[in-house]
Write an enzyme that holds these catalytic residues in place. Structure first.
Site, PDB file in Angstrom:
ATOM      1  N   GLN A   1      13.902 -13.101  28.671  1.00 11.70           N
ATOM      2  CA  GLN A   1      13.406 -14.021  27.604  1.00 11.70           C
ATOM      3  C   GLN A   1      12.403 -14.750  27.722  1.00 11.70           C
ATOM      4  OE1 GLN A   1      15.750 -17.492  27.137  1.00 11.70           O
ATOM      5  NE2 GLN A   1      16.013 -17.472  25.104  1.00 11.70           N
ATOM      6  N   GLY A   2      11.332 -14.523  27.002  1.00  8.98           N
ATOM      7  CA  GLY A   2       9.852 -15.216  27.302  1.00  8.98           C
ATOM      8  C   GLY A   2       9.965 -16.398  26.228  1.00  8.98           C
TER       9      GLY A   2
ATOM     10  N   SER B   1      10.104 -20.452  27.449  1.00 10.97           N
ATOM     11  CA  SER B   1       9.540 -21.387  28.094  1.00 10.97           C
ATOM     12  C   SER B   1       8.056 -21.081  28.789  1.00 10.97           C
ATOM     13  CB  SER B   1      10.517 -21.801  29.451  1.00 10.97           C
ATOM     14  OG  SER B   1      11.670 -22.073  28.665  1.00 10.97           O
TER      15      SER B   1
ATOM     16  N   GLU C   1      22.617 -18.325  22.441  1.00 10.73           N
ATOM     17  CA  GLU C   1      22.561 -18.952  24.009  1.00 10.73           C
ATOM     18  C   GLU C   1      23.233 -19.967  24.157  1.00 10.73           C
ATOM     19  OE1 GLU C   1      18.460 -19.157  24.998  1.00 10.73           O
ATOM     20  OE2 GLU C   1      18.967 -19.861  27.029  1.00 10.73           O
TER      21      GLU C   1
ATOM     22  N   GLU D   1      19.995 -33.288  28.015  1.00 13.59           N
ATOM     23  CA  GLU D   1      19.594 -34.483  27.144  1.00 13.59           C
ATOM     24  C   GLU D   1      19.017 -33.927  25.732  1.00 13.59           C
ATOM     25  OE1 GLU D   1      18.859 -33.412  30.559  1.00 13.59           O
ATOM     26  OE2 GLU D   1      19.938 -35.263  31.189  1.00 13.59           O
TER      27      GLU D   1
HETATM   28  C1  LIG Z   1      18.097 -21.202  36.042  1.00 11.55           C
HETATM   29  C2  LIG Z   1      17.198 -21.105  34.826  1.00 11.55           C
HETATM   30  C3  LIG Z   1      16.986 -20.167  34.021  1.00 11.55           C
HETATM   31  C4  LIG Z   1      16.066 -20.232  33.027  1.00 11.55           C
HETATM   32  N1  LIG Z   1      15.841 -18.879  32.351  1.00 11.55           N
HETATM   33  C5  LIG Z   1      15.015 -18.972  31.394  1.00 11.55           C
HETATM   34  C6  LIG Z   1      14.458 -17.705  30.871  1.00 11.55           C
HETATM   35  O1  LIG Z   1      14.926 -16.614  30.935  1.00 11.55           O
HETATM   36  N2  LIG Z   1      13.573 -17.824  29.661  1.00 11.55           N
HETATM   37  C7  LIG Z   1      12.949 -18.866  29.398  1.00 11.55           C
HETATM   38  O2  LIG Z   1      12.219 -18.996  28.350  1.00 11.55           O
HETATM   39  N3  LIG Z   1      13.446 -20.089  29.862  1.00 11.55           N
HETATM   40  C8  LIG Z   1      14.135 -20.098  30.991  1.00 11.55           C
HETATM   41  N4  LIG Z   1      14.707 -21.251  31.522  1.00 11.55           N
HETATM   42  C9  LIG Z   1      14.045 -22.462  30.991  1.00 11.55           C
HETATM   43  C10 LIG Z   1      14.634 -23.677  30.547  1.00 11.55           C
HETATM   44  O3  LIG Z   1      14.835 -23.262  28.900  1.00 11.55           O
HETATM   45  C11 LIG Z   1      13.789 -24.860  30.530  1.00 11.55           C
HETATM   46  O4  LIG Z   1      13.956 -25.191  32.100  1.00 11.55           O
HETATM   47  C12 LIG Z   1      14.327 -26.109  29.637  1.00 11.55           C
HETATM   48  O5  LIG Z   1      14.386 -25.958  28.553  1.00 11.55           O
HETATM   49  C13 LIG Z   1      13.817 -27.278  30.217  1.00 11.55           C
HETATM   50  O6  LIG Z   1      12.198 -27.268  30.195  1.00 11.55           O
HETATM   51  P1  LIG Z   1      11.438 -27.642  31.267  1.00 11.55           P
HETATM   52  O7  LIG Z   1      12.005 -27.048  32.687  1.00 11.55           O
HETATM   53  O8  LIG Z   1      10.040 -27.495  30.959  1.00 11.55           O
HETATM   54  O9  LIG Z   1      11.957 -29.127  31.480  1.00 11.55           O
HETATM   55  P2  LIG Z   1      11.415 -30.522  30.726  1.00 11.55           P
HETATM   56  O10 LIG Z   1      11.248 -30.197  29.292  1.00 11.55           O
HETATM   57  O11 LIG Z   1      10.028 -30.813  31.357  1.00 11.55           O
HETATM   58  O12 LIG Z   1      12.274 -31.638  31.016  1.00 11.55           O
HETATM   59  C14 LIG Z   1      12.425 -32.452  32.142  1.00 11.55           C
HETATM   60  C15 LIG Z   1      13.690 -33.654  31.960  1.00 11.55           C
HETATM   61  O13 LIG Z   1      13.313 -34.280  30.807  1.00 11.55           O
HETATM   62  C16 LIG Z   1      14.042 -34.187  30.014  1.00 11.55           C
HETATM   63  N5  LIG Z   1      13.542 -34.464  28.750  1.00 11.55           N
HETATM   64  C17 LIG Z   1      12.713 -33.776  28.134  1.00 11.55           C
HETATM   65  N6  LIG Z   1      12.510 -34.203  26.970  1.00 11.55           N
HETATM   66  C18 LIG Z   1      13.232 -35.122  26.695  1.00 11.55           C
HETATM   67  C19 LIG Z   1      13.508 -35.591  25.382  1.00 11.55           C
HETATM   68  N7  LIG Z   1      12.640 -35.559  24.274  1.00 11.55           N
HETATM   69  N8  LIG Z   1      14.474 -36.587  25.327  1.00 11.55           N
HETATM   70  C20 LIG Z   1      15.320 -36.797  26.471  1.00 11.55           C
HETATM   71  N9  LIG Z   1      15.392 -36.093  27.457  1.00 11.55           N
HETATM   72  C21 LIG Z   1      13.962 -35.351  27.734  1.00 11.55           C
HETATM   73  C22 LIG Z   1      14.854 -32.986  30.194  1.00 11.55           C
HETATM   74  O14 LIG Z   1      16.112 -33.065  29.615  1.00 11.55           O
HETATM   75  C23 LIG Z   1      15.077 -33.020  31.706  1.00 11.55           C
HETATM   76  O15 LIG Z   1      15.875 -33.593  32.241  1.00 11.55           O
HETATM   77  C24 LIG Z   1      15.633 -21.315  32.701  1.00 11.55           C
HETATM   78  C25 LIG Z   1      15.817 -22.434  33.333  1.00 11.55           C
HETATM   79  C26 LIG Z   1      16.651 -22.523  34.301  1.00 11.55           C
HETATM   80  C27 LIG Z   1      16.751 -23.794  35.113  1.00 11.55           C
END
Ligand SMILES: Cc1cc2nc3c(=O)[nH]c(=O)nc-3n(C[C@H](O)[C@H](O)[C@H](O)COP(=O)(O)OP(=O)(O)OC[C@H]3O[C@@H](n4cnc5c(N)ncnc54)[C@H](O)[C@@H]3O)c2cc1C
Lengths: 384, 402
Positions: B130-131, B133, B249, B385
C-alpha cells in the site's frame, strides 16, 4: 478448562437478538420518559417527600413495565430480559426517580424462590403498582457480600429476624421488603416482610443522590410467620437475583453515561472561547470521544448480559459482573469529565450534570463495585 | 448462506484439515504479523501456507467464483477464521492484498481488473503493498505530493516518494495514491492506481524498525511507467476510493467483526496462560492481586469489544450513531492490545529485557517484541489521535480544529 474456553464470549444470536419488538419497547420508553420525566421533573421530585411521582408510577404499571419479564401465569408479560434492560437504559438516561430497580429485585426474588401461593399473594399487587416492594441486598459497610449479618432464628412456629440492612432502595415507600438472612444451618433464607412492622425500623437515608431514595432497615427481632420464608430460597437464588440486579443497574448506568455524553457534547459545540467552540480543542474533543467509546462498551456489556440472562444462563453471572464493573468505573469517569468540561457552570447546582454525577456516586458500589467484581473474575481465572 | 448443519460439517472438515496441515514452526524465526516479513525464507514459508489453504478451498469466501474466490459466504469465512485461531495457524502473508486491496478492487475495479488481479492475490502468488503515506503526508494523507502524469497514449508516469510501505520489497503490486491534477483541490486531484512494482524507475529501500526487524520500506518513483488500465475508478476519484480502503483497514467493515473478536480472545488467553506459568515472589503471577486485577480489567474490556463487534450486526441497535462502533473498532482494539502486550512484559519481571538472541529469553523474546510491534497498530492505518478526531467530528459532530 483451557483459558480460551473460559474466556469465550456468550452467543448473543443473530443481530444481538434484537428484534422490531425490542425497538418498539425502546422507542416508546424514550417517548414516555421525554414527556413524563424531563430534568425539571427530576428536580421537582428531588424535593418531594416520597421521591417519585405516583401517576408516572401508575402509568409504568399500566404499560406493563413492572411485569416485563414476569411469567404470564403470575400476571407478567413474559418478555425476554433484553426488553427490561432497554427500559432500564432509558430510565437511566432520563434519571427517572422511581422504585423501579427496587421492585425488579423483589420480583426476581419472588419469581425464583416463592411457592405458587406465595407468588400469587405478593406479585400481583406489585405489578399493578399498588404495592412497592424492595430487596434488602446490601450488607453493612465492611461486611462481605452475601447475607452475613442478618440472622433468622426459628421461633413460635415462625421466624425472628435480627440485623441491620443499609441502602435498601425505595424502602420508605415499600409495603414489602424481601430480606436475605442467614439461618441456623448456615443457609440463606429470603423472608418477605410486610411493612410497616412494629419491630422493623425504617430510617430514611439522606443520600447525595436524592433522585433515588433508600433507607436503613433495623430488624429488632422482627417476627414473621412461617409462610414469610420464600420456600425455594437458597444462596444460589440470591446470586441469581443479584446477577439480574447487576444487569439492570449496569443498563441504567450505561443510559446515564449516554446522557452525560450527550450533554457534554452539546455544550462543547455551543460554548465558545478563543473565538471558537470549545469542542474544536482536542483537549476537550478527545475526552468526549473517550466517553463515547466507554458509553458504547458499557452498553454492549449490559445488553450482552441481558441476552445471556435468558439465552446463556451459565455465562450470565460472569457477564453481569463485567457489565456492572465496567459501568461503575466508566460512569464515574464520564461524570468527572462532564463536570470539568462544563467549566464553572459545571460546578453549579443549575447545571444538570450534577444530577448524574450524584447518581454515579451512589450507584457505583451498589450490588458490588468494580474492585469487588474484578476480584471475583480474577479468581475465576485461577488468580488471587 | 449456509444452513447450520452444513456449516457445522464444514467446520469439522476445516478443523480436521487444519490439524493435519498446519505446518510445524520452521527453524528460522517467523515474523509476528504481516507487518514484519523481512527475509525471503520467511516469505516463501508463509506464502506456501497461504497457497495450501487456498488450494484446499478455505480462502476466498468474500470473493465470487469468477474472480478466483469461493463465492461470498460470510458464515464460512467466519468459521475458517475461528478455526485458524484455534489451530494457531500461521497468519496470511498477503494480508494487505486479502483485506485491503482485494475488497477495494472488488468494489471499484473493472471486470478486467477483477479477473486479472484477484485470483493470484487470493493464492498469494502476487503480493500487494500500500503506497499511501509519504514523508510529508502521514496523518494529513491528502497533502500527498507523488505525481502521476498522463501521457499521450493514456499511460501514466509516476514520480515521488512513499514511505513506511509494508512488504513493498516482495510485492508485485501496489495500491498507489498519486496526484493527477495539481491544480484541483487537495482531495479532488488524487487518483488511485493498481501499480506494477516491476516497473522501471522504482527503487525499494528497506527501513529498520525499532525491534531491529525490517518489513517496511521507502519506495522511490522516478518517472516510472504505469499502464493505462492501472487506474482504479476515475481520475480524481482516488480520495473516495482510499477512504473505502481505510474503512477495510480500520476494521470498520461490519463483515469481519466476529472473527476479530476471536483473535482478541486468543491473545488474552495466551497472556492468562503466561500469568499462570510465570512465577513472581515464589507464586504464580496470577496469584498477585494487583496483576490479577489488571488482567480482569483487560478481560472485561475484551468482552466489551467482542460484544460491540457482535452489536455492529444489529443495525437497529445502532440507529442513533451508526458509525460509532465501526469507527471506534481499530482504536479500542489496538489500544487494548497494546496494554495487554505491555502487561505481558511486566509479568515477565526482569526477564522482559532478554532479547530475541538470548537463549533464556522467555518464549524467545516474543512478548517484548510483541509489545514494541503493537505500536504498528496504534500508528498505522490512522493513528489513535487521528481516529479520535475522526470520531469526534464525524460521529459526534464536534467542530473541526483549525
Ligand atoms: C508498522 C507500520 C506499518 C505501516 N505500513 C504502511 C503501509 O504499508 N503503507 C502506508 O501507506 N503507510 C504505512 N504506514 C504509515 C502510517 O499510515 C503512518 O505512519 C500514519 O498514518 C501516521 O503518519 P506519520 O507517521 O507521518 O505521523 P504524523 O502524521 O507525523 O504524526 C505524528 C504524531 O502526531 C499526531 N498527529 C498528527 N496530526 C494530528 C492531528 N491533526 N491531531 C492530533 N494529533 C496529530 C499523530 O497522531 C502522531 O502521534 C505504516 C506505519 C507503521 C507504523
Amino acid at each position: 478448562m483451557t483459558a480460551l474456553d473460559l474466556l469465550a464470549l456468550p452467543d448473543v444470536g443473530e443481530e444481538f437478538s434484537f428484534s422490531d419488538e425490542h425497538e418498539l419497547t425502546r422507542a416508546s420508553a424514550r417517548r414516555f420518559l421525554a414527556e413524563r420525566c424531563p430534568t425539571s421533573e427530576v428536580r421537582r421530585l428531588m424535593d418531594d417527600p416520597v421521591g417519585h411521582d405516583a401517576s408516572t408510577w401508575r402509568s409504568m404499571a399500566e404499560l406493563g413495565w413492572l411485569g416485563t419479564t414476569v411469567p404470564q401465569p403470575l400476571g407478567g408479560a413474559a418478555l425476554d430480559p433484553l426488553h427490561l434492560a432497554l427500559l432500564f437504559e432509558e430510565q437511566g438516561r432520563a434519571l427517572l426517580p422511581s422504585p423501579f430497580l427496587a421492585c425488579q429485585l423483589a420480583l426476581s426474588a419472588l419469581e425464583l424462590a416463592a411457592t405458587p401461593e406465595q407468588a400469587a399473594r405478593w406479585i400481583p399487587p406489585i405489578l399493578s403498582g399498588e404495592q412497592i416492594a424492595t430487596l434488602a441486598f446490601e450488607e453493612p459497610s465492611g461486611a462481605s457480600r452475601g447475607a452475613a449479618d442478618t440472622r433468622a432464628v426459628p421461633a413460635r412456629g415462625g421466624w425472628v429476624l435480627v440485623g441491620v440492612r443499609p441502602h435498601v432502595l425505595g424502602a420508605a415507600s415499600a409495603g414489602l421488603v424481601i430480606v436475605p438472612a442467614t439461618e441456623p444451618d448456615g443457609g440463606v433464607g429470603l423472608f418477605a416482610v410486610e411493612l410497616p412492622h412494629p419491630c422493623v425500623l425504617v430510617e430514611a437515608e439522606r443520600s447525595v443522590d436524592t433522585t433515588r431514595r433508600a433507607a436503613r432497615l433495623v430488624l429488632e427481632g422482627a417476627s414473621v410467620p412461617a409462610a414469610a420464608r420464600l420456600e425455594r430460597s437458597s444462596r444460589a437464588v440470591v446470586e441469581r437475583v443479584e446477577a439480574r440486579g447487576r444487569t439492570l443497574l449496569a443498563a441504567e448506568m450505561a443510559g446515564g453515561i449516554a446522557a452525560v455524553l450527550e450533554r457534554t457534547r452539546a455544550y462543547a459545540c455551543e460554548r465558545e472561547q478563543f473565538g471558537r467552540p470549545i469542542g474544536a480543542f482536542q483537549a476537550v474533543k478527545h475526552p468526549i470521544v473517550d466517553t463515547m467509546v466507554s458509553a458504547e462498551l458499557a452498553r454492549s456489556l449490559a445488553l450482552g448480559a441481558a441476552v445471556a440472562w435468558s439465552r446463556e444462563p451459565a455465562r450470565h453471572d460472569t457477564l453481569s459482573r463485567m457489565a456492572k464493573a465496567y459501568a461503575s468505573d466508566a460512569f464515574a469517569v464520564a461524570v468527572r469529565r462532564g463536570v470539568q468540561l462544563h467549566g464553572g457552570y459545571g460546578f453549579t447546582w443549575d447545571c444538570d450534570i450534577q444530577l448524574w454525577f450524584k447518581r454515579a456516586v451512589a450507584s457505583r458500589a451498589l450490588l458490588g463495585d468494580a474492585l469487588h467484581h474484578r476480584r471475583w473474575l480474577a479468581a475465576a481465572l485461577g488468580g488471587a | 448462506m449456509s444452513q447450520p448443519d452444513e456449516l457445522e460439517a464444514f467446520r469439522a472438515r476445516a478443523r480436521e484439515w487444519l490439524l493435519a496441515n498446519v505446518p510445524a514452526r520452521p527453524s528460522f524465526k517467523l515474523p509476528q504479523t504481516f507487518l514484519e516479513v523481512e527475509a525471503r525464507e520467511q516469505l516463501e514459508w508463509l506464502r506456501d501456507w497461504q497457497r495450501r489453504l487456498y488450494d484446499a478451498g478455505y480462502l476466498g469466501f468474500d470473493v465470487p467464483e469468477e474472480y478466483g474466490g469461493r463465492g461470498v459466504d460470510r458464515e464460512r469465512r467466519r468459521v475458517v477464521t475461528e478455526e485458524l485461531v484455534r489451530a494457531r495457524a500461521p497468519f496470511l502473508v498477503n494480508f494487505i492484498g486479502l483485506e485491503w486491496a482485494g475488497p477495494t478492487i472488488l468494489t471499484f475495479g473493472t471486470e478486467a481488473q477483477k479477473r486479472r488481479m484477484l485470483p493470484p492475490l487470493l493464492r498469494g502468488d502476487e503480493l500487494w503493498c500500500q503506497g499511501f503515506s509519504e514523508p510529508a503526508a502521514g496523518s494529513d494523507l491528502a497533502s500527498l505530493q507523488t505525481r502521476a502524469v498522463r501521457q499521450a497514449d493514456g499511460t501514466y508516469r509516476v514520480t515521488g516518494h512513499k514511505v513506511w510501505t509494508t512488504v513493498a520489497h516482495f510485492a508485485s503490486w501496489m495500491i498507489l495514491l498519486a496526484r493527477t491534477d495539481p491544480a484541483a483541490n487537495k482531495y479532488a486531484g488524487i487518483s488511485y492506481f493498481l501499480f506494477p512494482m516491476d516497473a522501471t524507475g522504482v527503487t525499494v529501500e528497506p527501513l529498520l524498525k525499532m525491534t531491529g526487524e525490517g518489513g517496511f520500506n521507502q519506495v522511490l518513483f522516478d518517472d516510472a511507467p504505469s499502464p493505462a488500465d492501472s487506474l482504479l475508478g476515475e481520475e480524481g476519484q482516488g480520495w473516495t476510493i482510499a477512504m473505502t480502503t481505510l474503512t477495510f483497514e480500520r476494521g470498520a467493515a461490519e463483515t469481519h467483526a466476529r472473527e476479530r473478536a476471536a483473535a482478541l480472545l486468543a491473545q488474552l488467553g495466551r497472556v492468562v496462560e503466561l500469568a499462570r506459568e510465570r512465577e513472581r515472589e515464589g507464586a504464580p503471577a496470577l496469584a498477585d492481586p494487583v496483576l490479577a486485577d489488571r488482567i480482569a480489567q483487560l478481560w472485561i474490556e475484551c468482552a466489551a469489544i467482542g460484544l460491540s463487534m457482535a452489536r455492529t450486526r444489529a443495525p437497529a441497535l445502532n440507529a442513533e450513531r451508526p458509525f460509532a462502533l465501526p469507527l471506534m473498532n481499530k482504536l479500542v482494539s489496538s489500544e487494548w492490545n497494546q496494554r495487554l502486550a505491555e502487561l505481558a512484559t511486566e509479568l515477565l519481571g526482569a526477564d522482559a529485557a532478554l532479547w530475541l538472541d538470548d537463549p533464556r529469553a522467555p518464549h524467545g523474546g516474543d512478548w517484548t517484541r510483541g509489545y514494541m510491534n503493537s505500536f504498528g497498530m496504534t500508528i498505522g492505518g490512522g493513528t489513535s489521535e487521528i481516529l479520535r478526531n475522526v470520531i469526534g467530528e464525524r460521529v459526534l459532530g464536534l467542530p473541526k480544529g483549525k
